[in-house]
Design an enzyme around this catalytic site. Structure first.
Site, PDB file in Angstrom:
ATOM      1  N   GLY A   1      38.862  47.501  44.923  1.00 42.27           N
ATOM      2  CA  GLY A   1      37.977  48.185  43.968  1.00 42.27           C
ATOM      3  C   GLY A   1      37.517  47.277  42.845  1.00 42.27           C
TER       4      GLY A   1
ATOM      5  CB  THR B   1      32.418  46.294  43.155  1.00 39.32           C
ATOM      6  OG1 THR B   1      32.935  47.372  43.963  1.00 39.32           O
ATOM      7  CG2 THR B   1      32.343  45.034  43.979  1.00 39.32           C
ATOM      8  N   GLY B   2      34.323  48.107  40.844  1.00 44.30           N
ATOM      9  CA  GLY B   2      34.284  49.313  40.017  1.00 44.30           C
ATOM     10  C   GLY B   2      34.481  48.991  38.539  1.00 44.30           C
ATOM     11  CD  GLN B   3      35.366  52.410  33.410  1.00 38.07           C
ATOM     12  OE1 GLN B   3      34.578  52.851  32.601  1.00 38.07           O
ATOM     13  NE2 GLN B   3      36.506  53.047  33.729  1.00 38.07           N
ATOM     14  CG  ASP B   4      39.549  51.213  35.697  1.00 38.20           C
ATOM     15  OD1 ASP B   4      38.646  51.438  34.856  1.00 38.20           O
ATOM     16  OD2 ASP B   4      40.481  52.006  35.918  1.00 38.20           O
TER      17      ASP B   4
ATOM     18  CG  LEU C   1      42.306  48.725  40.350  1.00 36.16           C
ATOM     19  CD1 LEU C   1      41.469  48.020  39.288  1.00 36.16           C
ATOM     20  CD2 LEU C   1      43.385  49.561  39.688  1.00 36.16           C
TER      21      LEU C   1
ATOM     22  CB  THR D   1      44.360  60.099  38.328  1.00 40.82           C
ATOM     23  OG1 THR D   1      43.589  61.025  37.559  1.00 40.82           O
ATOM     24  CG2 THR D   1      44.686  60.747  39.659  1.00 40.82           C
TER      25      THR D   1
ATOM     26  CD  GLU E   1      41.036  65.410  37.431  1.00 40.35           C
ATOM     27  OE1 GLU E   1      40.993  66.346  38.241  1.00 40.35           O
ATOM     28  OE2 GLU E   1      40.599  65.523  36.277  1.00 40.35           O
TER      29      GLU E   1
ATOM     30  CE1 TYR F   1      40.234  60.168  42.491  1.00 36.24           C
ATOM     31  CE2 TYR F   1      40.943  61.722  40.802  1.00 36.24           C
ATOM     32  CZ  TYR F   1      40.762  60.420  41.236  1.00 36.24           C
ATOM     33  OH  TYR F   1      41.121  59.380  40.409  1.00 36.24           O
TER      34      TYR F   1
ATOM     35  CE  LYS G   1      43.040  57.830  42.988  1.00 35.92           C
ATOM     36  NZ  LYS G   1      43.280  56.392  42.857  1.00 35.92           N
TER      37      LYS G   1
ATOM     38  NE  ARG H   1      34.393  57.023  33.546  1.00 37.06           N
ATOM     39  CZ  ARG H   1      35.263  57.451  34.442  1.00 37.06           C
ATOM     40  NH1 ARG H   1      35.374  56.830  35.610  1.00 37.06           N
ATOM     41  NH2 ARG H   1      36.060  58.464  34.179  1.00 37.06           N
TER      42      ARG H   1
END
Ligand code: NAP
Ligand code: G4F
Length: 383
Positions: free
Chosen positions: A9, A11-14, A86, A133, A135, A157, A161, A192
């Site tokens: 991951g 290429t993602g935000q984090d 990630l 997360t 969530e 989701y 997780k 984001r």
């Protein structure tokens, strides 16, 4: 000896913030990116190094969380000291539309990483961070939520997780692996994804201030989230893997805010006051005033006259299309363990986060100027 990290991951935000942070710490960083029909590396383009550069420390590998053989081969080649898992289908609302894929990528994907490390005989060498997360708390059983709070996931989701969380704990206990969960509460930034609520808001506020958009349609304005800055949260991920033993940590600010108040704060950041009236699906946000000094500082004097005509305009409306079949109404974390054990402290508060996002989005929406400067390529996130 230079440490080697593998980030799924990237290429993602984090992933982007973490890659930059680890490179600054002297790591050799490997990232897994998906093949896409267009370039999907915008967030990390400023870190790109020519493959012929002998001192290269950033390497990208094509891969996918749903492909065990691919993940196993990459881990075998890279022999990482640390894996940061990630990669995920990370949008809660979208997970109701793609539940099976979400379970595969987010749930079984985590198992694929753990099992690859085990099969390759790397359990002693490789430490694993799992992107868990808040969530997981879903229909919250305790306020604030801490490491011992029971989980009650409310979306495909979060259920995926939940599997990722427990399989990480299980591999730690069964095989003695240094595997940890970071139970991260919402964290945002100028990077984001555009469909998460904070970024949707800051982008729309920038466009409304610049006269490019009339209205912002949102779902549940009363949902409360504990929002921090992604830059602070990636430091916590790294700190978790530097501990002598694997464990699970809540990373949060301890402050919760409604979506409605984040909307007000975002408009305030460009000098626009928005008041809300009515209730439920009839609730609307209306512009009641302009702070000219702030507006000029954040948006520009050339847009001021047009903005005055916005006073009295309805700029926010509720669209039930953004409601979720099951909602997470309240999240607020207790970061005591991460503060005491990791020594982690966030540098940004909500005001600082919102300001960072608004300044960036106003700049981004003034597209010509932004592109002339080279877009994301000019940004060094940790400077
Ligand atoms: P994000 O911006 O959506 O990035 C997700 C990354 O995963 C992207 O690089 C994406 O690639 C990649 N990805 C998605 N599906 C994949 C697959 N099947 N195979 C390989 N890569 C895949 O998410 P984020 O905000 O950085 O979050 C990072 C992680 O933390 C996620 O696991 C998320 O669930 C979790 N998390 C986030 C927050 C938060 O508030 N941000 C809070 C708690 C936990 P593309 O760029 O190609 O799409
Ligand atoms: O920004 P959101 O989409 O983030 P959400 O659902 O909290 O999930 C994010 O944070 C999780 C950590 O708790 C991560 F695990 C997950 O990967 C992701 O990064 O929505 C925040 C709240 C929700 O209650 C949503 O119903 O905002 C509410 N909301 C209201 N209107 C909206 C909108 N959300 C979105 N995305 N778009 C709206 O128009």
């Amino acid at each position: 000896m230079k440490k080697v990290a593998l980030i799924t991951g990237i290429t993602g935000q984090d992933g982007a913030y973490l890659a930059e942070y680890l490179l600054k710490l002297g790591y050799e960083v490997h990232g897994i990116k998906r093949r896409a029909s267009l370039f999907n590396t915008d967030r990390i383009d400023h870190l790109y190094q020519d493959p012929h550069d002998e001192n290269r420390r950033l390497f990208l590998h094509y891969g996918d969380m749903t492909d065990s053989m691919n993940l196993t081969r990459i881990i075998q080649e890279v022999q990482p000291d640390e894996i940061y898992n990630l990669a995920a289908m990370s949008h809660v609302k979208v997970s109701f539309d793609t539940p099976e894929y979400t379970a595969n990528a987010d749930g079984i994907g985590t198992l694929r990483i753990l099992e690859a490390v085990r099969l390759l005989g790397l359990t002693e060498k490789t430490r694993i961070y799992q992107a868990s997360t808040s969530e997981l708390y879903g229909l919250v059983q305790e306020v604030p939520q801490r490491e011992s709070t029971p989980f009650y996931p409310r979306s495909p989701y979060a259920v995926a997780k939940l599997y990722g969380y427990w399989i990480t704990v299980n591999y730690r206990e069964a095989y003695g692996m240094h595997a940890s969960n970071g139970i991260l509460f919402n964290h945002e930034s100028p990077l984001r994804g555009e469909t998460f609520v904070t970024r949707k808001i800051t982008r729309a506020v920038a466009k409304i201030a610049l006269g490019q958009q009339d209205k912002l349609f949102l779902g549940n304005l009363s949902a409360k989230r504990d929002w921090g800055h992604a830059k602070d949260y990636v430091r916590a991920m790294h700190a978790i893997l530097q501990q002598p033993e694997g464990s699970d940590y809540v990373i949060a600010t301890g402050i919760t805010t409604t979506v409605r108040d984040f909307v007000k704060l975002s408009f305030k950041n460009v000098g626009i006051t928005v008041d809300f009236k009515n209730e439920g699906v009839d609730e609307v946000g209306v512009i009641s005033g302009i702070d000219e000094v702030m507006f000029i500082a954040r948006v520009g004097a050339e847009y001021l006259e047009a903005s005055k005509a916005l006073i009295g305009q309805e700029v926010v409306r509720v669209d039930p299309a953004y409601f979720r079949p099951t909602e997470v109404e309240l999240l607020i974390g207790d970061p005591t363990k991460s503060k005491t054990v990791l020594g982690w402290e966030p540098e940004y508060d909500l005001e600082g986060l919102c300001e960072d996002m608004i300044i960036s989005d106003v700049k981004l929406m003034k597209k010509d100027a932004f592109l002339k400067e080279g877009g994301y390529k000019t940004l060094n996130y940790f400077e």
